[in-house]
Design an enzyme around this catalytic site. Structure first.
Site, PDB file in Angstrom:
ATOM      1  N   VAL A  23       0.849  -1.198   0.000  1.00 31.80           N
ATOM      2  CA  VAL A  23       0.000   0.000   0.000  1.00 31.80           C
ATOM      3  C   VAL A  23       0.883   1.247   0.000  1.00 31.80           C
ATOM      4  O   VAL A  23       0.710   2.164  -0.816  1.00 31.80           O
ATOM      5  CB  VAL A  23      -0.946  -0.003   1.224  1.00 31.80           C
ATOM      6  CG1 VAL A  23      -1.610   1.370   1.397  1.00 31.80           C
ATOM      7  CG2 VAL A  23      -2.001  -1.091   1.091  1.00 31.80           C
ATOM      8  N   ARG A  72      -8.393  -5.400  19.126  1.00 31.53           N
ATOM      9  CA  ARG A  72      -9.846  -5.577  19.069  1.00 31.53           C
ATOM     10  C   ARG A  72     -10.420  -4.412  19.887  1.00 31.53           C
ATOM     11  O   ARG A  72     -10.079  -4.236  21.031  1.00 31.53           O
ATOM     12  CB  ARG A  72     -10.254  -6.936  19.620  1.00 31.53           C
ATOM     13  CG  ARG A  72      -9.652  -8.073  18.777  1.00 31.53           C
ATOM     14  CD  ARG A  72     -10.199  -9.412  19.172  1.00 31.53           C
ATOM     15  NE  ARG A  72      -9.461 -10.526  18.577  1.00 31.53           N
ATOM     16  CZ  ARG A  72      -9.645 -10.971  17.332  1.00 31.53           C
ATOM     17  NH1 ARG A  72     -10.538 -10.392  16.556  1.00 31.53           N
ATOM     18  NH2 ARG A  72      -8.936 -11.978  16.847  1.00 31.53           N
ATOM     19  N   SER A 105     -13.529  -6.456  10.929  1.00 33.30           N
ATOM     20  CA  SER A 105     -13.011  -5.199  10.358  1.00 33.30           C
ATOM     21  C   SER A 105     -13.824  -4.811   9.128  1.00 33.30           C
ATOM     22  O   SER A 105     -14.033  -3.630   8.860  1.00 33.30           O
ATOM     23  CB  SER A 105     -11.541  -5.362   9.978  1.00 33.30           C
ATOM     24  OG  SER A 105     -10.793  -5.773  11.114  1.00 33.30           O
ATOM     25  N   ASP A 128      -8.467 -17.334   9.345  1.00 34.26           N
ATOM     26  CA  ASP A 128      -9.681 -18.164   9.265  1.00 34.26           C
ATOM     27  C   ASP A 128     -10.185 -18.351   7.839  1.00 34.26           C
ATOM     28  O   ASP A 128     -11.017 -19.210   7.594  1.00 34.26           O
ATOM     29  CB  ASP A 128     -10.827 -17.518  10.073  1.00 34.26           C
ATOM     30  CG  ASP A 128     -10.448 -17.291  11.518  1.00 34.26           C
ATOM     31  OD1 ASP A 128     -11.149 -16.510  12.193  1.00 34.26           O
ATOM     32  OD2 ASP A 128      -9.451 -17.878  11.970  1.00 34.26           O
ATOM     33  N   ARG A 163      -0.420 -43.973  19.396  1.00 32.83           N
ATOM     34  CA  ARG A 163      -1.477 -43.252  20.096  1.00 32.83           C
ATOM     35  C   ARG A 163      -2.436 -42.594  19.104  1.00 32.83           C
ATOM     36  O   ARG A 163      -2.077 -42.353  17.945  1.00 32.83           O
ATOM     37  CB  ARG A 163      -0.873 -42.163  20.994  1.00 32.83           C
ATOM     38  CG  ARG A 163      -0.216 -42.706  22.238  1.00 32.83           C
ATOM     39  CD  ARG A 163       0.597 -41.662  22.958  1.00 32.83           C
ATOM     40  NE  ARG A 163       0.960 -42.105  24.318  1.00 32.83           N
ATOM     41  CZ  ARG A 163       1.861 -41.502  25.070  1.00 32.83           C
ATOM     42  NH1 ARG A 163       2.507 -40.420  24.601  1.00 32.83           N
ATOM     43  NH2 ARG A 163       2.140 -41.936  26.292  1.00 32.83           N
ATOM     44  N   MET A 170      -7.261 -23.369  15.087  1.00 33.93           N
ATOM     45  CA  MET A 170      -8.096 -22.176  15.186  1.00 33.93           C
ATOM     46  C   MET A 170      -9.129 -22.141  14.060  1.00 33.93           C
ATOM     47  O   MET A 170      -9.381 -23.145  13.408  1.00 33.93           O
ATOM     48  CB  MET A 170      -7.216 -20.930  15.175  1.00 33.93           C
ATOM     49  CG  MET A 170      -6.500 -20.665  16.491  1.00 33.93           C
ATOM     50  SD  MET A 170      -5.667 -19.077  16.429  1.00 33.93           S
ATOM     51  CE  MET A 170      -5.516 -18.723  18.180  1.00 33.93           C
ATOM     52  N   GLY A 186      -2.838 -35.557   6.248  1.00 30.72           N
ATOM     53  CA  GLY A 186      -3.284 -36.952   6.205  1.00 30.72           C
ATOM     54  C   GLY A 186      -4.078 -37.367   7.427  1.00 30.72           C
ATOM     55  O   GLY A 186      -3.995 -38.509   7.878  1.00 30.72           O
ATOM     56  N   GLU A 223     -11.638 -25.480  16.342  1.00 34.87           N
ATOM     57  CA  GLU A 223     -12.007 -25.026  17.697  1.00 34.87           C
ATOM     58  C   GLU A 223     -13.507 -24.740  17.816  1.00 34.87           C
ATOM     59  O   GLU A 223     -14.113 -24.903  18.860  1.00 34.87           O
ATOM     60  CB  GLU A 223     -11.208 -23.786  18.077  1.00 34.87           C
ATOM     61  CG  GLU A 223     -11.490 -22.587  17.198  1.00 34.87           C
ATOM     62  CD  GLU A 223     -10.695 -21.356  17.604  1.00 34.87           C
ATOM     63  OE1 GLU A 223     -10.164 -21.312  18.720  1.00 34.87           O
ATOM     64  OE2 GLU A 223     -10.606 -20.428  16.786  1.00 34.87           O
ATOM     65  N   ARG A 254      -0.923 -17.983  14.310  1.00 29.35           N
ATOM     66  CA  ARG A 254      -1.092 -16.551  13.984  1.00 29.35           C
ATOM     67  C   ARG A 254       0.260 -15.901  13.678  1.00 29.35           C
ATOM     68  O   ARG A 254       0.316 -14.749  13.226  1.00 29.35           O
ATOM     69  CB  ARG A 254      -1.733 -15.848  15.162  1.00 29.35           C
ATOM     70  CG  ARG A 254      -3.212 -16.180  15.308  1.00 29.35           C
ATOM     71  CD  ARG A 254      -4.047 -15.112  14.665  1.00 29.35           C
ATOM     72  NE  ARG A 254      -4.007 -13.916  15.457  1.00 29.35           N
ATOM     73  CZ  ARG A 254      -4.817 -13.679  16.493  1.00 29.35           C
ATOM     74  NH1 ARG A 254      -5.744 -14.570  16.819  1.00 29.35           N
ATOM     75  NH2 ARG A 254      -4.717 -12.574  17.187  1.00 29.35           N
TER      76      ARG A 254
HETATM   77  P1  ADP Z   1     -11.402  -9.340  12.693  1.00 30.59           P
HETATM   78  O1  ADP Z   1     -11.360  -8.133  11.812  1.00 30.59           O
HETATM   79  O2  ADP Z   1     -10.096 -10.099  12.697  1.00 30.59           O
HETATM   80  O3  ADP Z   1     -12.609 -10.193  12.467  1.00 30.59           O
HETATM   81  P2  ADP Z   1     -12.713  -8.229  15.038  1.00 30.59           P
HETATM   82  O4  ADP Z   1     -13.904  -9.107  14.964  1.00 30.59           O
HETATM   83  O5  ADP Z   1     -12.130  -7.873  16.387  1.00 30.59           O
HETATM   84  O6  ADP Z   1     -11.480  -8.825  14.208  1.00 30.59           O
HETATM   85  O7  ADP Z   1     -13.081  -6.850  14.313  1.00 30.59           O
HETATM   86  C1  ADP Z   1     -12.057  -5.847  14.234  1.00 30.59           C
HETATM   87  C2  ADP Z   1     -12.565  -4.539  14.800  1.00 30.59           C
HETATM   88  O8  ADP Z   1     -13.611  -4.038  13.980  1.00 30.59           O
HETATM   89  C3  ADP Z   1     -13.212  -4.690  16.165  1.00 30.59           C
HETATM   90  O9  ADP Z   1     -12.219  -4.769  17.165  1.00 30.59           O
HETATM   91  C4  ADP Z   1     -14.021  -3.395  16.218  1.00 30.59           C
HETATM   92  O10 ADP Z   1     -13.132  -2.314  16.425  1.00 30.59           O
HETATM   93  C5  ADP Z   1     -14.522  -3.308  14.786  1.00 30.59           C
HETATM   94  N1  ADP Z   1     -15.843  -3.895  14.614  1.00 30.59           N
HETATM   95  C6  ADP Z   1     -16.142  -5.199  14.448  1.00 30.59           C
HETATM   96  N2  ADP Z   1     -17.470  -5.350  14.279  1.00 30.59           N
HETATM   97  C7  ADP Z   1     -18.017  -4.088  14.333  1.00 30.59           C
HETATM   98  C8  ADP Z   1     -19.345  -3.546  14.231  1.00 30.59           C
HETATM   99  N3  ADP Z   1     -20.405  -4.360  14.020  1.00 30.59           N
HETATM  100  N4  ADP Z   1     -19.515  -2.202  14.330  1.00 30.59           N
HETATM  101  C9  ADP Z   1     -18.437  -1.392  14.531  1.00 30.59           C
HETATM  102  N5  ADP Z   1     -17.177  -1.822  14.643  1.00 30.59           N
HETATM  103  C10 ADP Z   1     -16.964  -3.151  14.551  1.00 30.59           C
HETATM  104  O1  F6P Z   2      -9.887 -14.608  13.832  1.00 32.63           O
HETATM  105  C1  F6P Z   2      -8.607 -15.130  13.973  1.00 32.63           C
HETATM  106  C2  F6P Z   2      -8.494 -15.912  15.259  1.00 32.63           C
HETATM  107  O2  F6P Z   2      -7.202 -16.415  15.365  1.00 32.63           O
HETATM  108  C3  F6P Z   2      -9.487 -17.063  15.395  1.00 32.63           C
HETATM  109  O3  F6P Z   2      -9.111 -18.193  14.625  1.00 32.63           O
HETATM  110  C4  F6P Z   2      -9.430 -17.287  16.877  1.00 32.63           C
HETATM  111  O4  F6P Z   2     -10.553 -17.981  17.386  1.00 32.63           O
HETATM  112  C5  F6P Z   2      -9.409 -15.847  17.389  1.00 32.63           C
HETATM  113  O5  F6P Z   2      -8.751 -15.075  16.389  1.00 32.63           O
HETATM  114  C6  F6P Z   2      -8.683 -15.660  18.717  1.00 32.63           C
HETATM  115  O6  F6P Z   2      -8.949 -14.323  19.128  1.00 32.63           O
HETATM  116  P1  F6P Z   2      -7.915 -13.508  20.053  1.00 32.63           P
HETATM  117  O7  F6P Z   2      -6.716 -13.200  19.217  1.00 32.63           O
HETATM  118  O8  F6P Z   2      -8.666 -12.251  20.404  1.00 32.63           O
HETATM  119  O9  F6P Z   2      -7.598 -14.385  21.220  1.00 32.63           O
END
Ligand code: ADP
Ligand code: F6P
Length: 321
Positions: A23, A72, A105, A128, A163, A170, A186, A223, A254
């Site tokens: 970018v 997050r 995100s 994921d 075993r 994840m 496998g 998981e 990760r």
């Molecule tokens: P990922 O992007 O890896 O799925 P998250 O689920 O934590 O990780 O989403 C990333 C960030 O996006 C969140 O920490 C929050 O800041 C924002 N976010 C996620 N869902 C929403 C939502 N429905 N409305 C506003 N912000 C959101």
């Molecule tokens: O979304 C990626 C991921 O690694 C998932 O596979 C896993 O369940 C989750 O994040 C773990 O979340 P955190 O990093 O907040 O512990």
């Protein structure tokens, strides 16, 4: 467009750094200034924003994690927090944003770009591989290879001790990672959240493997389908004659150096994202479909679900003779 921002958000993924690099360098090459946002949407809301140069991204193509940090930040669900973020973008004269992150995100990117009519492009990044509209996300290939390498090592001790191993990977509530990893290492059995587990069938399969003369068996457990310890307890009670052990791969999935496939996907996504921003493309995601880089409306991405490669289960069955 004279100035854009770039940020990483949500769960980190190997390949985020090559994406940032692409970018920054694509934009600078097009005469566009680039500002980095530290710590995802939190950094946006707290104005943790700084100018980047081509040198800011030297030596990071092979680096796991993200130099821009990530977080997050559920507070971004509050409108007043998003308004602060928008104000900070305007205050820095940033006209477009490249967001590198997963499905959460993507939700946030769609809400934000629609609310403020602000040009945003999402680069799908998650181990994921759970974003609709792209065959692969940044980090998925690396996580698959990391997990397969770890499971190959587990296979050594499983065969030495004869075993049965349950290895938990994840993937949150998706089976994409488990299906890809299970086929590649496998595994005799793969358990995913998308398919209800028939325990009688699993027990029968493990018994048959012994009859077939298999000295050890490997179960890859997503998981989202359960905890490895619980599965081990259940199976050990049904198969007292077998030695059952557990390994939870956890956060090694990760990290690590991004694979070449991840690096090249991330780089191509970064180049395309800047081109989209330059064209004023609003609320979109860069994707990779059938070998081509594509552009997907975020509205579609967040409203659809991905389908995991269930066909892998059939192939695993064919191999399990
Ligand atoms: P990922 O992007 O890896 O799925 P998250 O689920 O934590 O990780 O989403 C990333 C960030 O996006 C969140 O920490 C929050 O800041 C924002 N976010 C996620 N869902 C929403 C939502 N429905 N409305 C506003 N912000 C959101
Ligand atoms: O979304 C990626 C991921 O690694 C998932 O596979 C896993 O369940 C989750 O994040 C773990 O979340 P955190 O990093 O907040 O512990």
């Amino acid at each position: 467009m004279k100035r854009i921002g770039v940020m990483t958000s949500g769960g980190d993924a190997p390949g985020m750094n090559p994406a940032i690099r692409a970018v920054v360098r694509t934009a600078i090459g097009l005469g566009i200034e680039v500002f980095g946002v530290k710590g995802g949407y939190k950094g946006l809301a707290e104005n943790d924003i700084f100018q980047m140069t081509s040198r800011s991204v030297s030596g990071i193509i092979d680096l796991g994690g993200t130099i821009l940090k990530t977080i997050r930040f559920p507070q971004f669900k509050e409108k007043k927090v998003r308004e602060k973020a928008y104000k900070n973008l305007k205050g820095n004269k940033i006209e477009g944003l490249a967001i590198i992150g997963g499905d959460g995100s993507a939700q946030a990117a769609y809400i934000f770009s629609s609310e403020f009519n602000f040009p945003v492009v999402l680069l799908p990044a998650s181990i994921d591989n759970d974003l609709y509209g792209t065959d692969s996300t940044i980090g998925f290939d690396t996580a698959v290879n990391t997990a397969v390498d770890a499971i190959d090592r587990i296979r050594d001790t499983a065969t030495s001790h004869e075993r049965t191993f349950i290895v938990e990977v994840m993937g949150r509530e998706h089976g994409n990672l488990a299906l890809e990893v299970g086929l590649a290492c496998g595994a005799e059995i793969i358990l995913i959240p998308e398919i209800k587990i028939d325990w009688d069938k699993i027990v029968e399969e493990l018994e048959n493997q012994k009859i077939q003369g298999k000295s050890s068996s490997l179960i890859v457990l997503a998981e989202g389908a359960g905890k490895a310890d619980d599965v081990a307890k259940l199976l050990q009670s049904r198969l007292p004659e077998q030695e059952i052990r557990v390994s939870v791969l956890g956060y090694i999935q990760r990290g690590g150096k991004p694979t070449s496939a991840t690096r090249n996907l991330a780089t191509k996504f970064g180049v395309e994202a800047v081109r989209m921003l330059k064209e004023g493309v609003h609320g979109s995601m860069v994707g990779f479909k059938n070998g081509k880089i594509v552009r997907m409306p975020l509205k579609e991405v967040i409203s659809q679900k991905t389908t995991p490669p269930i066909e892998n289960l059939e192939i695993v069955k064919l191999m399990d003779i």
